[in-house]
Design an enzyme around this catalytic site. Structure first.
Site, PDB file in Angstrom:
ATOM      1  N   GLY A 205      -1.918  51.568  25.615  1.00 39.64           N
ATOM      2  CA  GLY A 205      -3.252  51.184  25.178  1.00 39.64           C
ATOM      3  C   GLY A 205      -4.358  52.188  25.412  1.00 39.64           C
TER       4      GLY A 205
ATOM      5  N   SER B 240      -0.548  50.560  19.670  1.00 43.92           N
ATOM      6  CA  SER B 240      -1.131  49.454  20.436  1.00 43.92           C
ATOM      7  C   SER B 240      -2.338  48.855  19.717  1.00 43.92           C
ATOM      8  CB  SER B 240      -1.573  49.970  21.805  1.00 43.92           C
ATOM      9  OG  SER B 240      -2.353  49.002  22.474  1.00 43.92           O
TER      10      SER B 240
ATOM     11  N   GLN C  68       1.805  46.906  17.520  1.00 44.63           N
ATOM     12  CA  GLN C  68       1.902  45.985  18.671  1.00 44.63           C
ATOM     13  C   GLN C  68       0.663  45.124  18.721  1.00 44.63           C
ATOM     14  OE1 GLN C  68      -0.133  46.703  21.802  1.00 44.63           O
ATOM     15  NE2 GLN C  68       0.403  44.615  22.404  1.00 44.63           N
TER      16      GLN C  68
ATOM     17  N   TYR D 235      -1.681  42.407  20.692  1.00 45.11           N
ATOM     18  CA  TYR D 235      -2.135  41.534  21.758  1.00 45.11           C
ATOM     19  C   TYR D 235      -2.829  40.387  21.037  1.00 45.11           C
ATOM     20  CZ  TYR D 235      -1.295  44.744  25.682  1.00 45.11           C
ATOM     21  OH  TYR D 235      -0.716  45.524  26.645  1.00 45.11           O
TER      22      TYR D 235
ATOM     23  N   THR E 150       3.196  41.345  22.149  1.00 47.82           N
ATOM     24  CA  THR E 150       3.396  41.469  23.599  1.00 47.82           C
ATOM     25  C   THR E 150       3.004  40.167  24.286  1.00 47.82           C
ATOM     26  OG1 THR E 150       3.044  43.839  23.508  1.00 47.82           O
ATOM     27  CG2 THR E 150       2.755  42.795  25.650  1.00 47.82           C
TER      28      THR E 150
ATOM     29  N   LYS F 144       7.732  41.193  22.756  1.00 49.92           N
ATOM     30  CA  LYS F 144       7.850  42.178  23.850  1.00 49.92           C
ATOM     31  C   LYS F 144       7.566  41.505  25.190  1.00 49.92           C
ATOM     32  CE  LYS F 144       6.138  46.800  25.197  1.00 49.92           C
ATOM     33  NZ  LYS F 144       5.175  46.750  26.280  1.00 49.92           N
TER      34      LYS F 144
ATOM     35  N   HIS G 255       6.744  45.749  31.269  1.00 48.48           N
ATOM     36  CA  HIS G 255       5.459  46.431  31.096  1.00 48.48           C
ATOM     37  C   HIS G 255       5.312  47.586  32.103  1.00 48.48           C
ATOM     38  CE1 HIS G 255       1.706  45.454  28.729  1.00 48.48           C
ATOM     39  NE2 HIS G 255       1.268  46.449  29.466  1.00 48.48           N
TER      40      HIS G 255
ATOM     41  N   GLY H 250      10.613  52.374  32.934  1.00 51.16           N
ATOM     42  CA  GLY H 250      11.275  53.231  33.909  1.00 51.16           C
ATOM     43  C   GLY H 250      12.006  54.421  33.322  1.00 51.16           C
TER      44      GLY H 250
ATOM     45  N   ARG I 131      12.555  57.877  32.396  1.00 53.36           N
ATOM     46  CA  ARG I 131      11.938  59.153  32.778  1.00 53.36           C
ATOM     47  C   ARG I 131      12.727  60.360  32.294  1.00 53.36           C
ATOM     48  NH1 ARG I 131       8.711  56.046  33.032  1.00 53.36           N
ATOM     49  NH2 ARG I 131       7.521  55.260  34.787  1.00 53.36           N
TER      50      ARG I 131
HETATM   51  C1  LIG Z   1      -1.368  53.159  30.410  1.00 57.10           C
HETATM   52  C2  LIG Z   1      -0.480  52.160  29.775  1.00 57.10           C
HETATM   53  C3  LIG Z   1      -0.974  51.342  28.781  1.00 57.10           C
HETATM   54  C4  LIG Z   1      -0.143  50.406  28.158  1.00 57.10           C
HETATM   55  N1  LIG Z   1      -0.631  49.669  27.130  1.00 57.10           N
HETATM   56  C5  LIG Z   1       0.181  48.809  26.484  1.00 57.10           C
HETATM   57  C6  LIG Z   1      -0.252  48.131  25.345  1.00 57.10           C
HETATM   58  O1  LIG Z   1      -1.360  48.330  24.877  1.00 57.10           O
HETATM   59  N2  LIG Z   1       0.579  47.231  24.777  1.00 57.10           N
HETATM   60  C7  LIG Z   1       1.847  46.985  25.274  1.00 57.10           C
HETATM   61  O2  LIG Z   1       2.564  46.156  24.751  1.00 57.10           O
HETATM   62  N3  LIG Z   1       2.294  47.678  26.334  1.00 57.10           N
HETATM   63  C8  LIG Z   1       1.513  48.575  26.947  1.00 57.10           C
HETATM   64  N4  LIG Z   1       1.986  49.303  27.987  1.00 57.10           N
HETATM   65  C9  LIG Z   1       3.388  49.122  28.419  1.00 57.10           C
HETATM   66  C10 LIG Z   1       4.312  50.077  27.678  1.00 57.10           C
HETATM   67  O3  LIG Z   1       4.448  49.713  26.340  1.00 57.10           O
HETATM   68  C11 LIG Z   1       5.695  50.097  28.316  1.00 57.10           C
HETATM   69  O4  LIG Z   1       6.174  48.782  28.412  1.00 57.10           O
HETATM   70  C12 LIG Z   1       5.666  50.748  29.687  1.00 57.10           C
HETATM   71  O5  LIG Z   1       4.891  51.911  29.665  1.00 57.10           O
HETATM   72  C13 LIG Z   1       7.057  51.085  30.167  1.00 57.10           C
HETATM   73  O6  LIG Z   1       7.008  51.548  31.482  1.00 57.10           O
HETATM   74  P1  LIG Z   1       7.099  53.103  31.875  1.00 57.10           P
HETATM   75  O7  LIG Z   1       5.969  53.790  31.226  1.00 57.10           O
HETATM   76  O8  LIG Z   1       6.965  53.121  33.361  1.00 57.10           O
HETATM   77  O9  LIG Z   1       8.441  53.582  31.421  1.00 57.10           O
HETATM   78  C14 LIG Z   1       1.179  50.270  28.592  1.00 57.10           C
HETATM   79  C15 LIG Z   1       1.687  51.117  29.591  1.00 57.10           C
HETATM   80  C16 LIG Z   1       0.890  52.064  30.157  1.00 57.10           C
HETATM   81  C17 LIG Z   1       1.462  52.988  31.195  1.00 57.10           C
END
Ligand SMILES: Cc1cc2nc3c(=O)[nH]c(=O)nc-3n(C[C@H](O)[C@H](O)[C@H](O)COP(=O)(O)O)c2cc1C
Length: 389
Positions: free
Chosen positions: A100, A129, A151, A153, A179, A261, A285, A318, A320
Site C-alpha cells: 500500500g 493495492s 486488490q 480493501y 483482502t 486474500k 499479511h 516471508g 526473501r
Molecule cells: C508496507 C506494506 C504495505 C502493504 N499493503 C498492503 C495492501 O495495501 N494490501 C494488501 O492486501 N496487502 C498489503 N500488504 C501485505 C502484502 O501484500 C503481503 O501480504 C506481505 O508483504 C507479505 O509479507 P512479506 O513482505 O514479509 O513477505 C502490505 C505489506 C507491506 C510490507
C-alpha cells in the site's frame, strides 16, 4: 531456451570487465541499504509488523524447517517455471504482492507506476493495492503485456466499493483480490512510536481522491481540504462487520475472477470455494496484522489440501529468496507473492531495483531446481520433494 538462472552468468561475465552489481545480491544487504535510503517513517511502515514482530520474523524462519530432497540425473538442464493462473500463461509463479505505500518507496513518489513498469519488463504480474499514490487507471497504463490484478480493501460505503471494482475492470485489471485480514488495523509499535501512519497524512489515497463516489460525499474537494478527505477515508476505510453473508454481494460486483486474500483456515477455504470464489490467497499479511500467530508457510499445506485442486492457491508472507519460492510451490502453492523485498529494491534502484530483486529471486529458484533435479514446478509439487526437518 534461456533459463532464469542465466542471470548469474551475466553477472560473472560482467565481472570479467570489472563490473560488479550496483544492487545487493543478498536480502540482508538489500534491507540494510534500503533502511539508509528511505525516510525513517516510510522505512518503519514497510519494515515493521504487529506486536513484537514474532510472527513476521517467524514467517521467514519457518522456511528453514523445510528442505528440498536432491534428485540426481533428473534431466533438469532446462527448467520450466511457467504456470497457468486465472486464464493467463505466466513465465514464473512469482507475483508482486500488493504493497500500500509502494508509491512512497520511490524517490519520485510514483512507486506504483514503477512497480507496473517492472511488471511489464519481467512478466511478473502486479497486484495493485487500493492504497496507491497514483490512480489505478494510470498505474494500469504501465503494465504493458503483463496482466495486472486489483486488490480491494472493501470500503464501508458499498457504492464506493462498486466504483473501485468497476474502475479496476475498466482499466484492464484482470482479477479482483479482496483482502480480508485488514478490516481493522493491527497494533504496530514501530509506527506508533513515530506516531506516523502515511494514509492519515493523505498519502497513497489517489484511488479515493480520484473517485467520483468518494468525492461526492465530501464537503470540499480533497485538494481544498485534504485533512477532511483523509479523515473521511479513515472513517470509511472498511466495514469491520463484513461477513460471509457479504460474499454474494462482492461476487455480484464483477465478472472478473474473485480471490480472497488472508485465508489460512481450511474451513474458510472450503467455504470460500463453495461460495464461488476463483482463487485462494493464503497470507498473514507479512505479520503486520496479527502477532503471535503461526508462520504463514506452516499454514499453506492444509489450505492447499482444502482447495483440493478446485482453484489456484496464491501464497505470500516471508518470501526473501528463490529458495522460499521453490518451497512454497513444493507445498502446493500455484503462485507466490513477494512483498517487502521489492519495496527495498525500489527504494534503492527504482524500476531497475525491482527488476533486480525479481530476477535474483527467479535465478535463485531456477538454479536450486537445476541443482536439485527438478525441471518443472510439477516435479516440485510431487509427493516426496520436500521434507520437514
Ligand atoms: C508496507 C506494506 C504495505 C502493504 N499493503 C498492503 C495492501 O495495501 N494490501 C494488501 O492486501 N496487502 C498489503 N500488504 C501485505 C502484502 O501484500 C503481503 O501480504 C506481505 O508483504 C507479505 O509479507 P512479506 O513482505 O514479509 O513477505 C502490505 C505489506 C507491506 C510490507
Amino acid at each position: 531456451m534461456p533459463n532464469f538462472g542465466d542471470f548469474q552468468l551475466e553477472i560473472y561475465l560482467a565481472g570479467l570487465s570489472g563490473i560488479r552489481p550496483s544492487l545487493p545480491m543478498s536480502y540482508s544487504e538489500l534491507a540494510a541499504r534500503a533502511e539508509a535510503a528511505l525516510a525513517p517513517d516510510i522505512y518503519s511502515y514497510v519494515a515493521g509488523g504487529a506486536g513484537n514482530e514474532f510472527t513476521q520474523d517467524e514467517n521467514v524462519r519457518a522456511f528453514d524447517r523445510y528442505g528440498l530432497m536432491p534428485r540426481m540425473l533428473a534431466g533438469a538442464a532446462e527448467r520450466d517455471l511457467g504456470i497457468d493462473l486465472l486464464g493467463h500463461r505466466l513465465p514464473s509463479p512469482l507475483l508482486l504482492a500488493p504493497v500500500g505505500v509502494i508509491g512512497l518507496c520511490a524517490r519520485d513518489g510514483h512507486g506504483d507506476i514503477a512497480t507496473a513498469q517492472a511488471a511489464a519488463r519481467t512478466g511478473v504480474p502486479m497486484i495493485a493495492s487500493t492504497l496507491s499514490a497514483d490512480p489505478l487507471e494510470e498505474v494500469a497504463q504501465h503494465l504493458g503485456d503483463t496482466p495486472g490484478f486489483f486488490q480491494l480493501y472493501t470500503p464501508a460505503d458499498r457504492e464506493l466499493a462498486a466504483s473501485f471494482v468497476a474502475r479496476a475492470e475498466a482499466a484492464g485489471f484482470s482479477a479482483l483480490i479482496v483482502t480480508l485480514d485488514t478490516q481493522i488495523l493491527g497494533w504496530r509499535p514501530r509506527d506508533l512510536g513515530l506516531a506516523s501512519f502515511p494514509q492519515l497524512q493523505g498519502k497513497c489515497l489517489a484511488n479515493y481522491f480520484s473517485d467520483p463516489v468518494f468525492c461526492a460525499k465530501l464537503a470540499a474537494p480533497p485538494e481544498e481540504d485534504p485533512r477532511a478527505a483523509a479523515l473521511a477515508w479513515a472513517l470509511g476505510f472498511s466495514d469491520p462487520a463484513l461477513s460471509w453473508d457479504d460474499l454474494a454481494w462482492l461476487r455480484s460486483l464483477t465478472t472478473l475472477p474473485l480471490l480472497l486474500k488472508g485465508l489460512c483456515h481450511p474451513e474458510d477455504v472450503r467455504r470460500a470455494i463453495d461460495s464461488g470464489v476463483d482463487g485462494i490467497y493464503c497470507s498473514n499479511h507479512g505479520g503486520r496484522q496479527a502477532n503471535g500467530g503461526l508462520a504463514a508457510i506452516d499454514l499453506l499445506e492444509p489450505v492447499v489440501e482444502a482447495a483440493d485442486g478446485r482453484v489456484p492457491v496464491i501464497f505470500d508472507s516471508g518470501v526473501r529468496g528463490g529458495e522460499h519460492v521453490v518451497k512454497a510451490v513444493a507445498l502446493g502453492a500455484t503462485a507466490v507473492g513477494v512483498g517487502r523485498p521489492y519495496a527495498w529494491g525500489l527504494a534503492l534502484g527504482g524500476v531497475d531495483g525491482i527488476v533486480h530483486v525479481l530476477r535474483s529471486l527467479l535465478a535463485e529458484a531456477d538454479l536450486l531446481m537445476a541443482v536439485d533435479g527438478y525441471p518443472t514446478l510439477a516435479h516440485l509439487a510431487a509427493p516426496g520433494s520436500l521434507l520437514r526437518r
